[in-house]
Scaffold this motif. Structure first.
Motif, short mmCIF file in Angstrom:
data_model
loop_
_atom_site.label_atom_id
_atom_site.label_comp_id
_atom_site.label_asym_id
_atom_site.label_seq_id
_atom_site.Cartn_x
_atom_site.Cartn_y
_atom_site.Cartn_z
N LEU A 163 -161.24 11.03 -28.38
CA LEU A 163 -160.24 11.33 -27.35
C LEU A 163 -159.45 10.08 -26.96
CD1 LEU A 163 -162.27 13.75 -25.05
CD2 LEU A 163 -160.57 14.32 -26.81
N ILE A 164 -160.13 8.94 -26.88
CA ILE A 164 -159.43 7.70 -26.59
C ILE A 164 -158.44 7.38 -27.71
CG2 ILE A 164 -159.71 5.21 -26.31
CD1 ILE A 164 -162.35 5.80 -24.88
N ALA A 165 -158.85 7.60 -28.94
CA ALA A 165 -157.95 7.37 -30.07
C ALA A 165 -156.73 8.29 -30.00
CB ALA A 165 -158.70 7.57 -31.39
N THR A 166 -156.94 9.54 -29.60
CA THR A 166 -155.83 10.48 -29.46
C THR A 166 -154.87 10.03 -28.36
OG1 THR A 166 -157.17 12.34 -30.21
CG2 THR A 166 -155.22 12.87 -28.92
N LEU A 167 -155.39 9.60 -27.23
CA LEU A 167 -154.55 9.13 -26.13
C LEU A 167 -153.80 7.86 -26.52
CD1 LEU A 167 -156.97 9.78 -23.14
CD2 LEU A 167 -154.84 11.01 -23.65
N ASN A 168 -154.43 7.04 -27.34
CA ASN A 168 -153.74 5.85 -27.82
C ASN A 168 -152.61 6.22 -28.76
OD1 ASN A 168 -153.77 3.65 -30.29
ND2 ASN A 168 -153.81 2.72 -28.25
N ALA A 169 -152.87 7.17 -29.66
CA ALA A 169 -151.84 7.59 -30.61
C ALA A 169 -150.68 8.30 -29.92
CB ALA A 169 -152.45 8.49 -31.68
N GLU A 170 -151.00 9.13 -28.93
CA GLU A 170 -149.97 9.92 -28.25
C GLU A 170 -149.19 9.10 -27.23
OE1 GLU A 170 -149.05 13.17 -28.44
OE2 GLU A 170 -150.41 13.72 -30.06
N PHE A 171 -149.88 8.22 -26.51
CA PHE A 171 -149.26 7.55 -25.36
C PHE A 171 -149.39 6.03 -25.38
CE2 PHE A 171 -150.74 11.74 -23.87
CZ PHE A 171 -149.52 12.30 -23.50
N GLY A 172 -150.04 5.47 -26.38
CA GLY A 172 -150.25 4.02 -26.39
C GLY A 172 -151.27 3.57 -25.36
N LEU A 173 -152.06 4.49 -24.81
CA LEU A 173 -153.06 4.13 -23.81
C LEU A 173 -154.11 3.22 -24.45
CD1 LEU A 173 -154.10 4.82 -20.86
CD2 LEU A 173 -155.65 6.42 -22.00
N ARG A 174 -154.44 2.16 -23.74
CA ARG A 174 -155.43 1.23 -24.28
C ARG A 174 -156.28 0.66 -23.15
NH1 ARG A 174 -150.86 -2.78 -26.41
NH2 ARG A 174 -149.75 -0.81 -26.35
N LEU A 175 -157.45 0.16 -23.53
CA LEU A 175 -158.30 -0.48 -22.55
C LEU A 175 -157.86 -1.92 -22.34
CD1 LEU A 175 -161.82 0.79 -23.70
CD2 LEU A 175 -160.41 1.64 -21.82
N ILE A 176 -158.17 -2.46 -21.16
CA ILE A 176 -157.83 -3.84 -20.89
C ILE A 176 -158.55 -4.74 -21.88
CG2 ILE A 176 -157.36 -3.44 -18.45
CD1 ILE A 176 -160.13 -4.63 -17.84
N SER A 177 -157.96 -5.90 -22.14
CA SER A 177 -158.58 -6.85 -23.05
C SER A 177 -158.85 -8.15 -22.29
CB SER A 177 -157.66 -7.09 -24.25
OG SER A 177 -156.35 -7.44 -23.83
N THR A 178 -158.01 -9.16 -22.50
CA THR A 178 -158.09 -10.40 -21.74
C THR A 178 -156.72 -10.66 -21.11
OG1 THR A 178 -157.38 -11.82 -23.57
CG2 THR A 178 -159.75 -11.33 -23.39
N PRO A 179 -156.67 -11.41 -20.02
CA PRO A 179 -155.37 -11.74 -19.44
C PRO A 179 -154.43 -12.40 -20.45
CG PRO A 179 -157.11 -12.30 -17.90
CD PRO A 179 -157.78 -11.93 -19.20
N GLU A 180 -154.98 -13.26 -21.28
CA GLU A 180 -154.14 -13.96 -22.26
C GLU A 180 -153.50 -12.98 -23.24
OE1 GLU A 180 -156.92 -16.51 -20.30
OE2 GLU A 180 -157.30 -14.73 -21.54
N GLU A 181 -154.29 -12.01 -23.71
CA GLU A 181 -153.76 -11.02 -24.64
C GLU A 181 -152.73 -10.13 -23.95
OE1 GLU A 181 -156.92 -8.85 -26.43
OE2 GLU A 181 -157.72 -10.56 -27.53
N THR A 182 -152.99 -9.76 -22.71
CA THR A 182 -152.04 -8.92 -21.99
C THR A 182 -150.71 -9.62 -21.82
OG1 THR A 182 -153.84 -7.84 -20.77
CG2 THR A 182 -151.63 -7.66 -19.83
N LEU A 183 -150.74 -10.90 -21.46
CA LEU A 183 -149.49 -11.66 -21.30
C LEU A 183 -148.75 -11.78 -22.62
CD1 LEU A 183 -150.62 -14.52 -18.87
CD2 LEU A 183 -149.09 -12.61 -18.37
N ALA A 184 -149.48 -12.07 -23.68
CA ALA A 184 -148.86 -12.21 -24.99
C ALA A 184 -148.21 -10.91 -25.45
CB ALA A 184 -149.89 -12.68 -26.01
N GLU A 185 -148.81 -9.78 -25.11
CA GLU A 185 -148.31 -8.48 -25.54
C GLU A 185 -147.15 -7.97 -24.69
OE1 GLU A 185 -152.70 -6.86 -27.07
OE2 GLU A 185 -151.86 -6.26 -25.14
N THR A 186 -147.05 -8.43 -23.44
CA THR A 186 -146.09 -7.82 -22.52
C THR A 186 -144.90 -8.70 -22.16
OG1 THR A 186 -147.42 -8.58 -20.62
CG2 THR A 186 -147.84 -6.37 -21.47
N LEU A 187 -145.00 -10.00 -22.32
CA LEU A 187 -143.89 -10.88 -21.97
C LEU A 187 -143.09 -11.27 -23.20
CD1 LEU A 187 -145.36 -13.33 -19.30
CD2 LEU A 187 -143.80 -11.41 -18.95
N CYS A 188 -141.81 -11.11 -23.12
CA CYS A 188 -140.93 -11.53 -24.21
C CYS A 188 -140.86 -13.05 -24.22
CB CYS A 188 -139.53 -10.96 -24.03
SG CYS A 188 -139.48 -9.15 -24.02
N ALA A 189 -140.63 -13.59 -25.37
CA ALA A 189 -140.53 -15.05 -25.50
C ALA A 189 -139.31 -15.56 -24.76
CB ALA A 189 -140.46 -15.42 -26.97
#
Length: 549
Positions: free
Chosen positions: A523-549
């Protein structure tokens, strides 16, 4: 017992879920069984409510009762066996009344599930025994973990809606269309569906319904108390006798303030009640002196140290017996714990009398404030200025860090992320997760506070409206905004807010600190495929994924 509805669900060698004599929240197996029986009885009422509506029969008492009683089964709400049994008895009476009205109308009833006509014992002991037969995992081996997970996703979403519907009803907001939708979803689950696609669609429909209910709740709060405005709230004690009001119910807080006016008693908010200070209706009471304590999970130590009377207006209640304050805590509305005094109506005389016998705070401490009150109207009024800051590059990104707090160590992620955010970003908070950010100096960006507290978890509607307004002004979709949603979940209100966001098409939401136990890897995989829903990782990874250079 089998309970898997909250974030502190046990993970053991025998599987996921609280399955023993006592849940991690303090709920006994007997109470869990009573709640399961009550859920089935409420599904039966809803099944007949749907049939009655097809014949033009609408029962306002039924429409109010079913969500209110279902609210009693949320995490940390009602642990009182006698009151839970009473709700089930009342549910059967209402079911029988609807059945009689349908018979009087003369039209043939549709085929209803067997659950709709089940009969339950009236005493708590017998009802608890019967509840064991309808545990939520009773047919898990037959239907499989994925289908059971989808059923529970729908049920827990409905529990969240039930809470919001009851909060709205208390503020005079009812809607027969929303009630009809709620009954339809409950009746659907009563059929014990097994088709995954249908259940997934049902979950999204539940999210859509919740948006309507959140709109009702917003209308009730602002129509009753006015539009909240940015307000610094004192977080330190003031000398004098005291009452502490926790939970979510602004209506009860107002009544307490009215009944303590001129009595020499100071009133404090606790937990999710902090945003009350921002509403104009509460600013006229000088004895509403501040906010005491933090999030719900710290209440046992905070309540024990509070030298006054305490009122729990809604979830989240933790066992008060271990905190040396059982004789000065009161429950209200659907909240209950055996042996704790319950206020049946809006007369808080017993609370006032209790506070008058207690010492209160001996001294006034230096004021330390926390800013709240960035509600829907304030945010929408500020939207043009915010938009200019986005266009000029002064604001690069928004982070909504909101939801429920809890005890897991992994929740440090939310504060760590907030500390790591660059100065050209803005943080929006709602729910008691905001207390994770206590002590962080966010400062401002071009005159705008970098930390904007939107209010209770009930106020998620404000964040949605702001996102829609900004996307319309920028001529883009909500998912194209410089906005990242980082949600902390604990119980069923958070689940239904997540369903609402997904139903609105919001993508790439991050959820934590752990995955809901009822969501299987599939079900988590389905929600990820349908909506990009994901579990938190690390603050560093979140910043790298969400902030444009």
């Amino acid at each position: 017992m089998f309970c898997i509805q909250c974030e502190q669900t046990l993970h053991t060698a025998t599987g996921v879920g609280c399955r023993f004599a006592r849940g991690d929240c303090g709920k006994t197996a007997a109470v869990s069984d009573l709640q399961d029986a009550l859920i089935c009885a409420l599904m039966a009422v809803s099944s007949y409510a749907v049939a009655a509506r097809a014949q033009g029969i609408i029962d306002a008492e039924v429409d109010a009762f079913v969500p209110k009683a279902l609210f009693a089964t949320l995490t940390n709400v009602n642990f009182d066996p006698e009151r839970l049994a009473g709700y089930t008895t009342e549910a059967q009476k209402l079911r029988d009344r609807l059945r009689g009205l349908c018979a009087e109308a003369g039209a043939a009833l549709p085929s209803l599930p067997a659950l709709a006509d089940a009969t339950w014992p009236s005493d708590a002991a017998g009802l608890s025994e019967a509840g064991r037969q309808v545990a939520l995992d009773r047919d898990a081996a037959r239907i499989g973990a994925d289908v059971m997970g989808l059923r529970l996703l729908c049920l827990y979403g409905l529990k969240g809606i039930a809470a919001y519907m009851e909060h709205a009803r208390v503020l005079g907001q009812t809607d027969p269309v929303a009630a009809a939708g709620f009954h339809r979803h409950m009746a659907f689950l009563a059929t014990e569906p097994t088709e995954a696609r249908a259940l997934f669609a049902e979950a999204m429909a539940i999210g859509t319904l919740n948006f309507r209910v959140m709109e009702m709740l917003d209308a009730g709060a602002t129509g009753t108390f006015g539009d909240p405005v940015p307000t610094p709230v004192n977080r330190r004690p003031v000398a004098g006798k005291a009452i502490l009001v926790s939970g979510h119910d602004l209506h009860d807080l107002l009544r307490i303030l009215e009944q303590t006016a001129g009595r020499g008693i100071n009133v404090y908010t606790h937990g999710e009640m902090l945003p009350a200070h921002a509403y104009p209706a509460f600013k006229v009471f000088p004895h509403l002196v501040g906010h005491y304590g933090s999030a719900w999970q710290n209440q046992q130590s905070e309540f024990a140290a509070f030298p006054g009377a305490i009122v729990m207006t809604s979830n989240c209640l933790i066992d008060p017996r271990s905190g040396a304050y059982q004789d000065r805590i009161f429950t209200r509305s659907i909240v209950g714990w055996p042996g704790v005094r319950h206020i049946e109506d809006e007369d808080f005389a017993a609370v006032v009398a209790c506070a008058e016998t207690l010492a209160g705070f001996a001294a006034t401490e230096p004021v330390v404030t926390q800013l709240t009150g960035f509600g829907r109207a304030t945010l929408l009024d500020a939207a043009p200025a915010v938009l200019d800051k986005v266009k000029s590059g002064k604001i690069r990104h928004f982070y909504l860090i909101g939801g429920c707090d809890g005890t897991r160590a992994e929740r440090s992620y939310y504060a760590d992320l907030a500390r790591a955010l660059p100065q050209d970003t803005v943080v929006l908070t709602l729910g008691c997760g905001k207390f994770r950010l206590d002590g962080i100096d966010f400062g401002s960006v071009d005159g705008l506070p970098r930390l904007l507290d939107l209010g209770q978890c009930n106020d998620a509607y404000a964040a949605i409206r702001l996102a829609v307004a900004l996307s319309e002004a920028l001529g883009c979709g909500v998912n194209d905004l410089p906005l990242t949603l980082v949600l902390s979940w604990f119980e069923q209100k958070a689940i239904v807010i997540l369903l609402t966001l997904l139903a609105l098409g919001v993508r790439d939401i991050r959820v934590g600190p752990t995955a809901p136990g009822f969501l299987t890897p599939n079900l988590i995989a389905t929600l990820n495929a349908e909506f990009g829903l994901r579990l938190i990782s690390t603050p560093e990874e979140t910043l790298a994924e969400t902030l444009c250079a």
